[in-house]
Design an enzyme around this catalytic site. Structure first.
Site, PDB file in Angstrom:
ATOM      1  N   HIS A 161       6.357  29.039   9.907  1.00  0.00           N
ATOM      2  CA  HIS A 161       5.366  28.412   9.031  1.00  0.00           C
ATOM      3  C   HIS A 161       5.062  26.967   9.433  1.00  0.00           C
ATOM      4  CE1 HIS A 161       8.182  26.062   6.336  1.00  0.00           C
ATOM      5  NE2 HIS A 161       9.029  27.048   6.592  1.00  0.00           N
ATOM      6  N   ASP A 188      11.838  21.794   9.463  1.00  0.00           N
ATOM      7  CA  ASP A 188      11.598  23.008   8.693  1.00  0.00           C
ATOM      8  C   ASP A 188      10.102  23.044   8.394  1.00  0.00           C
ATOM      9  OD1 ASP A 188      11.470  25.071   6.829  1.00  0.00           O
ATOM     10  OD2 ASP A 188      12.451  23.935   5.244  1.00  0.00           O
ATOM     11  N   GLU A 238       4.449  29.049   3.131  1.00  0.00           N
ATOM     12  CA  GLU A 238       5.835  29.482   2.971  1.00  0.00           C
ATOM     13  C   GLU A 238       6.580  28.633   1.952  1.00  0.00           C
ATOM     14  OE1 GLU A 238      10.125  29.844   3.496  1.00  0.00           O
ATOM     15  OE2 GLU A 238       8.917  28.027   3.729  1.00  0.00           O
ATOM     16  N   GLU A 239       6.330  27.329   1.928  1.00  0.00           N
ATOM     17  CA  GLU A 239       7.089  26.437   1.047  1.00  0.00           C
ATOM     18  C   GLU A 239       6.867  26.731  -0.436  1.00  0.00           C
ATOM     19  OE1 GLU A 239       9.444  24.648   1.834  1.00  0.00           O
ATOM     20  OE2 GLU A 239       9.223  23.971   3.900  1.00  0.00           O
ATOM     21  N   ASP A 268      12.819  30.703  10.932  1.00  0.00           N
ATOM     22  CA  ASP A 268      12.866  29.549  10.029  1.00  0.00           C
ATOM     23  C   ASP A 268      14.192  28.836  10.257  1.00  0.00           C
ATOM     24  OD1 ASP A 268      12.176  27.760   8.037  1.00  0.00           O
ATOM     25  OD2 ASP A 268      11.530  29.326   6.649  1.00  0.00           O
TER      26      ASP A 268
END
Length: 349
Positions: free
Chosen positions: A71, A188, A222-223, A242
């Protein structure tokens, strides 16, 4: 194959990605850069309705389609309200501790593409002024953005074009060290995206064709939990790439690829996870197997979305996730090497 990866290329891509603001929901700029790099490598990037990107790589066989996701969206914030004193209240995008963003430099992105600088502070930011400054609770209600413009009122802020709902991105503070360490916010999951580009570059440089069709999926929500709630219907197995969490009761490191056996959404596919471990050991790729009880991934979102897939989770080890993160380029390379080994496994008869 591990030795044929271009680590310098992955480092350059990671630097580019980290320096491009992309809080979740505000990813159109970074997706333009992803598309430009995909095209430069000789691939095509298709887009879903919500802006995720898909690269299709035909395989020797097409009866099995492997999806690989990372992501591009990151943590960030949004303007919740404009205070009468000219500061901004915020609302979080993604899950992070307020203490992790206190005193951080930020940019405010208006809907008409203006950008203003600022700093996140508590509303009692000085021990010389406020008796309880040290104990003051760090939560959203007590955090605000001080704008680097001459503003003394709500009307002054509005005159700049800043409105409720404007995005706020955090200064990543990127440092790439000669010894391979990378310090930055948003590793991330931009470290994983760099691994995917390492895989794409490797397939082109060595003229490799994967054993089965591969679909590389660049996720952009994604978050907030729904980045890959939609994936192409023909994907039969899905690898979420990830960051690997590091800390107490965990065995990974900043130089390893983490292979997750279970997270908060449950166990990952037994056969896929076992194959990842087997390949890492066979090819001497630095790895660790871990369990992440406070974590979910793009694979989790796809499974929650009702997709009939097998799923696995791997990624570079990242220290201090959702704070001031650090990894090592070895972990990025090991992740790319493991992905390459997986997609190049001989096709079944």
């Amino acid at each position: 194959m591990k030795n044929k990866l271009n680590q310098a290329y992955m480092t350059d891509i990671l630097d580019l990605l980290l320096r491009t603001p992309s809080p979740t929901g505000y990813t159109h700029h970074i997706m333009q850069k992803v598309q430009a790099e995909v095209v430069k490598l000789g691939y095509e990037l298709a887009f879903t309705n919500k802006g995720c990107g898909i690269v299709t790589i035909p395989g020797v066989k097409s009866d099995r389609v492997i999806g690989i996701s990372a992501h591009v969206d990151t943590l960030g914030a949004m303007v919740r309200s404009i205070k009468e004193n000219g500061t901004l209240k915020i609302t979080s995008l993604g899950g992070f501790m307020m203490g992790a963003i206190e005193n951080e430099y930020v940019q405010i992105h208006t809907r008409d593409e203006r950008i203003y600088d600022g700093t996140i502070l508590t509303s009692r930011p000085s021990v010389h002024v406020y008796e309880d400054a040290r104990e003051f609770k760090r939560d959203e209600a007590n955090m605000e953005v001080r704008i680097d413009e001459i503003v003394k009122s709500k009307k002054d802020v509005q005159a700049l074009g800043i409105r409720v709902g404007d995005y706020i991105s955090f200064d990543p503070r990127v440092q790439i060290k000669d010894n391979g360490f990378v310090k930055s916010r948003h590793l991330d999951d931009k470290a994983s995206v760099a691994s995917l580009f390492g895989l794409l570059r490797l397939l082109k440089d060595v003229n490799l064709k994967p054993s089965y069709t591969v679909k590389v999926f660049f996720s952009n929500y994604e978050e907030v939990g729904h980045g890959s709630s939609f994936i192409p219907d023909d994907i039969t197995e899905f690898i979420a790439v990830d960051m690997g969490a590091l800390g107490d009761d965990l065995s990974g490191s900043e130089r390893d690829v983490s292979i997750c056996a279970k997270d908060s959404s449950g166990p990952y596919d037994y056969q896929m996870t076992s194959k990842m471990i087997e390949l890492a050991e066979k090819l001497e790729i630095g790895y660790a197997v871990d369990i992440f009880p406070r974590y979910s991934s793009d694979a989790s979102a796809a499974l929650r979305g009702g997709r009939d897939i097998r799923a696995a989770l791997v990624g570079p080890g990242v220290h201090a996730s959702h704070s001031m993160e650090r990894t090592h380029m070895d972990a990025v390379s090991h992740t790319a090497a493991l992905l390459a080994a997986y997609v190049m496994e001989p096709a079944e008869a």
